[in-house]
Design an enzyme around this catalytic site. Structure first.
Site, PDB file in Angstrom:
ATOM      1  N   HIS A  74     -37.210 102.515  28.249  1.00  0.00           N
ATOM      2  CA  HIS A  74     -35.901 102.321  27.608  1.00  0.00           C
ATOM      3  C   HIS A  74     -35.447 100.863  27.698  1.00  0.00           C
ATOM      4  O   HIS A  74     -34.269 100.582  27.905  1.00  0.00           O
ATOM      5  CB  HIS A  74     -34.858 103.251  28.246  1.00  0.00           C
ATOM      6  CG  HIS A  74     -35.036 104.687  27.836  1.00  0.00           C
ATOM      7  ND1 HIS A  74     -34.782 105.124  26.567  1.00  0.00           N
ATOM      8  CD2 HIS A  74     -35.466 105.778  28.530  1.00  0.00           C
ATOM      9  CE1 HIS A  74     -35.035 106.436  26.487  1.00  0.00           C
ATOM     10  NE2 HIS A  74     -35.468 106.850  27.662  1.00  0.00           N
ATOM     11  N   PHE A  81     -23.645 116.977  26.519  1.00  0.00           N
ATOM     12  CA  PHE A  81     -22.648 117.271  25.498  1.00  0.00           C
ATOM     13  C   PHE A  81     -22.969 116.616  24.153  1.00  0.00           C
ATOM     14  O   PHE A  81     -22.108 116.524  23.279  1.00  0.00           O
ATOM     15  CB  PHE A  81     -21.249 116.861  25.985  1.00  0.00           C
ATOM     16  CG  PHE A  81     -20.787 117.635  27.200  1.00  0.00           C
ATOM     17  CD1 PHE A  81     -21.366 118.845  27.541  1.00  0.00           C
ATOM     18  CD2 PHE A  81     -19.765 117.143  28.000  1.00  0.00           C
ATOM     19  CE1 PHE A  81     -20.948 119.556  28.658  1.00  0.00           C
ATOM     20  CE2 PHE A  81     -19.330 117.850  29.125  1.00  0.00           C
ATOM     21  CZ  PHE A  81     -19.929 119.052  29.453  1.00  0.00           C
ATOM     22  N   ASP A  82     -24.223 116.151  24.010  1.00  0.00           N
ATOM     23  CA  ASP A  82     -24.620 115.650  22.690  1.00  0.00           C
ATOM     24  C   ASP A  82     -25.258 116.755  21.852  1.00  0.00           C
ATOM     25  O   ASP A  82     -25.591 116.539  20.690  1.00  0.00           O
ATOM     26  CB  ASP A  82     -25.570 114.448  22.809  1.00  0.00           C
ATOM     27  CG  ASP A  82     -26.784 114.716  23.680  1.00  0.00           C
ATOM     28  OD1 ASP A  82     -26.782 115.706  24.454  1.00  0.00           O
ATOM     29  OD2 ASP A  82     -27.756 113.941  23.600  1.00  0.00           O
ATOM     30  N   ASP A 104     -30.166 100.282  27.180  1.00  0.00           N
ATOM     31  CA  ASP A 104     -31.186 101.167  26.609  1.00  0.00           C
ATOM     32  C   ASP A 104     -31.894 100.404  25.498  1.00  0.00           C
ATOM     33  O   ASP A 104     -31.585  99.231  25.241  1.00  0.00           O
ATOM     34  CB  ASP A 104     -30.564 102.484  26.106  1.00  0.00           C
ATOM     35  CG  ASP A 104     -31.495 103.670  26.356  1.00  0.00           C
ATOM     36  OD1 ASP A 104     -32.632 103.622  25.864  1.00  0.00           O
ATOM     37  OD2 ASP A 104     -31.095 104.625  27.043  1.00  0.00           O
ATOM     38  N   TRP A 143     -32.435 116.093  35.022  1.00  0.00           N
ATOM     39  CA  TRP A 143     -31.988 116.272  33.628  1.00  0.00           C
ATOM     40  C   TRP A 143     -32.927 117.118  32.796  1.00  0.00           C
ATOM     41  O   TRP A 143     -32.505 117.749  31.840  1.00  0.00           O
ATOM     42  CB  TRP A 143     -31.786 114.905  32.960  1.00  0.00           C
ATOM     43  CG  TRP A 143     -33.045 114.213  32.527  1.00  0.00           C
ATOM     44  CD1 TRP A 143     -33.841 113.414  33.298  1.00  0.00           C
ATOM     45  CD2 TRP A 143     -33.657 114.240  31.236  1.00  0.00           C
ATOM     46  NE1 TRP A 143     -34.910 112.949  32.569  1.00  0.00           N
ATOM     47  CE2 TRP A 143     -34.809 113.443  31.286  1.00  0.00           C
ATOM     48  CE3 TRP A 143     -33.339 114.860  30.024  1.00  0.00           C
ATOM     49  CZ2 TRP A 143     -35.658 113.253  30.194  1.00  0.00           C
ATOM     50  CZ3 TRP A 143     -34.179 114.676  28.925  1.00  0.00           C
ATOM     51  CH2 TRP A 143     -35.321 113.872  29.015  1.00  0.00           C
ATOM     52  N   ARG A 200     -26.426 103.185  22.685  1.00  0.00           N
ATOM     53  CA  ARG A 200     -26.790 103.691  21.348  1.00  0.00           C
ATOM     54  C   ARG A 200     -25.656 103.402  20.383  1.00  0.00           C
ATOM     55  O   ARG A 200     -25.869 102.985  19.250  1.00  0.00           O
ATOM     56  CB  ARG A 200     -27.096 105.178  21.424  1.00  0.00           C
ATOM     57  CG  ARG A 200     -28.533 105.504  21.808  1.00  0.00           C
ATOM     58  CD  ARG A 200     -28.979 104.890  23.120  1.00  0.00           C
ATOM     59  NE  ARG A 200     -30.326 105.242  23.475  1.00  0.00           N
ATOM     60  CZ  ARG A 200     -30.664 106.307  24.216  1.00  0.00           C
ATOM     61  NH1 ARG A 200     -29.734 107.098  24.736  1.00  0.00           N
ATOM     62  NH2 ARG A 200     -31.936 106.547  24.480  1.00  0.00           N
ATOM     63  N   ASP A 251     -36.422 107.225  33.498  1.00  0.00           N
ATOM     64  CA  ASP A 251     -36.798 108.373  32.652  1.00  0.00           C
ATOM     65  C   ASP A 251     -37.728 107.961  31.520  1.00  0.00           C
ATOM     66  O   ASP A 251     -37.732 106.817  31.087  1.00  0.00           O
ATOM     67  CB  ASP A 251     -35.536 109.033  32.068  1.00  0.00           C
ATOM     68  CG  ASP A 251     -34.689 108.048  31.273  1.00  0.00           C
ATOM     69  OD1 ASP A 251     -34.601 106.873  31.680  1.00  0.00           O
ATOM     70  OD2 ASP A 251     -34.129 108.444  30.245  1.00  0.00           O
ATOM     71  N   GLU A 252     -38.511 108.926  31.049  1.00  0.00           N
ATOM     72  CA  GLU A 252     -39.249 108.848  29.791  1.00  0.00           C
ATOM     73  C   GLU A 252     -40.083 107.574  29.656  1.00  0.00           C
ATOM     74  O   GLU A 252     -39.985 106.858  28.664  1.00  0.00           O
ATOM     75  CB  GLU A 252     -38.264 108.976  28.616  1.00  0.00           C
ATOM     76  CG  GLU A 252     -37.542 110.312  28.629  1.00  0.00           C
ATOM     77  CD  GLU A 252     -36.563 110.488  27.470  1.00  0.00           C
ATOM     78  OE1 GLU A 252     -36.593 111.540  26.848  1.00  0.00           O
ATOM     79  OE2 GLU A 252     -35.758 109.568  27.221  1.00  0.00           O
TER      80      GLU A 252
END
Ligand code: ACM
Length: 761
Positions: free
Chosen positions: A276, A431-432, A203, A405, A174, A338-339
């Site tokens: 992703h 931690f975001d 990603d 997660w 990112r 994921d996702e």
């Protein structure tokens, strides 16, 4: 003159200690807290006469690392020599043949010598991190400090980690972080005794690792021309004009791996598939099912483009993972998983055929098929597979490790199935997320993960059996960088939450104590971070404002997570100063007020924070509300809690959320009540633009049959709308707010209507 005589001479030991010695003397403030530690008498004095020894070649690199570390702040060129015996004035590193855990160590500091013992170099290395924290904070300076000696308190420590997997993740897709930063990141993990670094290399927003067979992955997939400004789900997203670009060459990756190895940290690469993957399609569009051009994504979130479960795609992945496996010595490769949005699979004739051929009846089974194929590729390269917890859906691949997660449920399910688990629940160790709700926090993705939440998280749920708990091999913090563009910002998000995670992962559960950590050891660590020139968050000292409706009164309370600071507040929206009122007890709010608060931290001699909450003790509080359309969240409570959200960061908890419908609410005042004004809040004040309603209408009635229009506005502006009415007595009040755009087409709907408060005056 002996010490007691000297004290007598000066009349006060206290004076000697506090005034003369204290600045040079570190208490035993180690984080993560050691398993056993006993403080002794006196101290070891590190001077230019000190030496460092090692008994075995295995211990030599650690001895040399310590000498190098000490050189910058002390200026000492301490000799590093081989010796079996412990010599006076020496720090002796010893590999010993004791039945110890491979990471455990013993550290003995006496006035004459320091002895460090472990079965492995890794144990010695962690001991060195403890020794480092026993030295005064100034030892972190990279500039020489002119001192006669550096004192280390006498102590005996026996220490070992609670978990074998102690990880931290970094997203470099990112936003790209260069090798120098990644090395600093590894240094920080080492200091906190974390032993695993998961490098999230790919990603939708950029592919960051060179793959020889597919050069376009970095050449095209490594750059995006611009990035969303503000939040990706903003009402009207804007874009900057700045390309984000960057990738690591194989030589750079080897350099990082070697750097980490010397610090006893394993580097796990993550190549995230089959979702992703926009950056892959930008380079090689033929790998999706639709084979259409796709851009490296300038926005964040999740996207529909997905790798197609076709043989040529598996051949591509076999080559990519082969090159990755050759580069990384880690026993693991993380394959993401994921996702995944399955829409394109469902539309594809290729997938339809595959489902028939393999008897797959759901899209989750297609995902499972995909992941199992990739798991076979990776296991064929002699690596263990890690995937995010979605890989459990539709049937999990044999021997895969699950990284949980989306909460802890996936991890719990996997542990019950006998899979190894790494816990990484976003609520506790991502931690975001914001560290406080104070408005001086930098923009974050969303959510609130306070230091205290991190500290109190326990990776092994107590309702699991011992056997099931043993499958949970540890946990991992995550630093996703959608909204983190710079090293300074990354530091802010990481510190001090990293230290809380470290204590969770390393320290004995019985040794953990929030008050001991936050009152005694953390303040010292914050000073150490300052010496390290780390940009550290003070968020846990900042005010937390809450409110409740009690006996028909609106009452505000202000606290802090770390006890101690004095809180100053105002009720008129002005900035609190040291001259403002000091908070002593809950405040009864008698009129529409903006409560603002700041904390004074004695040890830092500064006011911190910017807590705000707009509170309104209005007529609808406590009255019955009926919603025609259901909303997510505890609507009735949220809409009438007297709290507006517009001077808060976005938090879903503040709103009644209408995904697919309008707000259509009726309030029953029990008796005819004089109404002059209706206010509707629908936006957050910072960093995120929610979708305003297109129209607001207010109607009144005495019987719920005949409704009289009292006010209407269209295209409301600003975070809230105030509708003034001709003063009218009504028993029932209806408020309608029209949802601008209803949407249900993706997993995270972008366009709901959020209403935080329906205030009536
Ligand atoms: C994740 O946060 N999508 C693993």
């Amino acid at each position: 003159m002996n010490r007691h005589a000297l004290c007598k001479y000066l009349r006060s030991c206290f004076f000697v200690f506090t005034v003369l010695l204290a600045p040079f003397y570190a208490a035993a403030n180690i984080i993560p807290k050691p398993t056993n530690m006993a403080l002794g008498e006196g101290h070891f004095s590190l001077t230019h006469h000190s030496q460092i020894s090692y008994n075995h070649n295995t211990a030599k690199p650690v001895a040399e690392q310590l000498a190098r570390f000490l050189r910058a702040p002390t200026g000492y060129q301490l000799p590093v020599t081989q010796a079996n015996n412990t010599i006076k004035q020496t720090i002796a590193f010893k590999i010993v043949d004791l039945p110890l855990n491979k990471e455990s160590y013993q550290l003995i500091v006496k006035q004459d010598f320091i002895e460090v013992k472990a079965r492995t170099a890794t144990g010695l290395f962690w001991a060195m991190q403890s020794l480092r924290q026993l030295l005064p904070n100034e030892i972190e300076s990279r500039m020489p400090i002119n001192r006669q000696s550096w004192l280390i308190p006498s102590v005996e420590i026996e220490d070992q980690p609670r978990f074998s997997y102690r990880g931290m993740h970094l997203d470099v897709s990112r936003h790209f972080f260069d090798v120098a930063f990644v090395k600093r990141y590894i240094d920080w993990l080492a200091m906190h005794k974390l032993n695993t670094f998961q490098w999230h290399l790919t990603d939708d927003q950029g592919w960051r690792i060179a793959i020889d067979a597919y050069p376009k992955l970095t050449k095209i997939g490594g750059t995006r021309p611009h990035t969303v400004v503000g939040h990706t789900y903003d009402y009207k997203p804007l874009f900057d004009n700045q390309p984000v670009s960057g990738f690591y060459t194989k030589a750079q990756i080897k350099e990082v791996i070697e750097y980490a190895r010397a610090r006893h940290i394993e580097v796990i690469p993550e190549i995230d598939i089959p979702g992703h993957s926009s950056a892959i399609f930008a380079a090689y569009p033929e790998l999706s099912c639709h084979q259409q051009p796709v851009s490296v994504q300038p926005q964040f979130g999740i996207f529909e483009d997905v790798l197609c479960p076709r043989e040529d795609v598996f051949e591509f992945l076999a080559q990519v993972y082969k090159e990755v496996a050759e580069l990384f010595p880690s026993q693991y490769i993380h394959i993401g998983g994921d996702e995944v949005i399955k829409k394109q699979w469902l539309a594809s004739p290729i997938v339809k055929q595959l489902m028939q051929q393999h008897n797959l009846s759901t899209p989750e089974q297609v995902q499972s098929y995909f992941i199992k194929r990739v798991a076979k590729i990776v296991q064929g390269l002699d690596k263990k597979v890690i995937g995010w917890d979605e890989i459990l859906e539709g049937g999990v691949a044999d021997d895969a490790l699950i990284m949980s997660w989306r909460g802890t449920e996936g991890g719990i399910e996997a542990a019950k199935m006998g899979h190894q688990v790494i816990m990484s629940p976003y609520q506790y160790i991502y931690f975001d997320a914001y560290q406080s709700r104070n408005l001086d926090e930098p923009k974050a993705i969303h959510g609130l993960t306070r230091l205290k939440d991190v500290y109190q998280y326990d990776p092994q749920p107590s309702h699991l059996t011992d056997q099931q708990q043993r499958y949970i091999i540890g946990a991992q913090g995550a630093l996703w960088t959608e909204y983190i563009k710079t090293p300074r910002h990354a530091e802010y998000m990481l510190f001090p939450r990293l230290s809380a995670l470290a204590e969770t992962l390393w320290s004995n559960k019985a040794n953990k104590s929030w008050s001991d950590y936050s009152q005694h050891r953390l303040p010292n660590l914050l000073k150490r971070y300052q010496q390290m020139q780390i940009n550290t968050a003070n968020s846990s000292y900042k005010p937390i404002i809450s409110s409740e409706v009690k006996d028909n009164e609106l009452v505000a309370k202000i606290t802090t997570d770390i006890a101690g600071p004095t809180i100053y507040y105002t009720l008129d929206g002005s900035e609190p100063t040291l001259k403002s009122a000091q908070y002593q007890q809950p405040i009864v709010i008698t009129k529409h007020s903006q409560l603002r608060a700041r904390s004074y931290i004695d040890s830092q001699a500064q006011l911190v924070g910017d807590a705000r909450l707009t509170l309104s003790p209005h007529l609808a509080i406590g009255k019955k509300i009926t919603l025609k359309n259901p909303a997510a969240g505890d609507s009735a409570v949220t809409l009438q809690d007297g709290k507006f959200a517009y001077d808060q960061f976005y938090s879903a908890d503040d709103y009644a959320i209408f995904y697919h419908s309008d707000l259509d609410a009726v309030i029953d005042f029990d008796t005819p009540t004089l109404i002059k004004q209706v206010s509707l809040g629908y936006n957050s004040g910072r960093h995120r633009q929610l979708h305003p309603p297109t129209k607001i209408q207010v109607l009144g009635s005495d019987d719920q049959q005949n409704w009289q229009n009292l006010a209407t506005i269209t295209q409301p502006q600003g975070p809230m709308s105030v509708l003034s009415l001709a003063p009218t007595k009504v028993r029932y009040l209806k408020v309608i707010a029209i949802n601008a755009k209803q949407s249900d087409d993706i997993q995270i709907p972008k366009l709901p209507l959020y209403i935080d408060e329906l205030a009536v005056n």
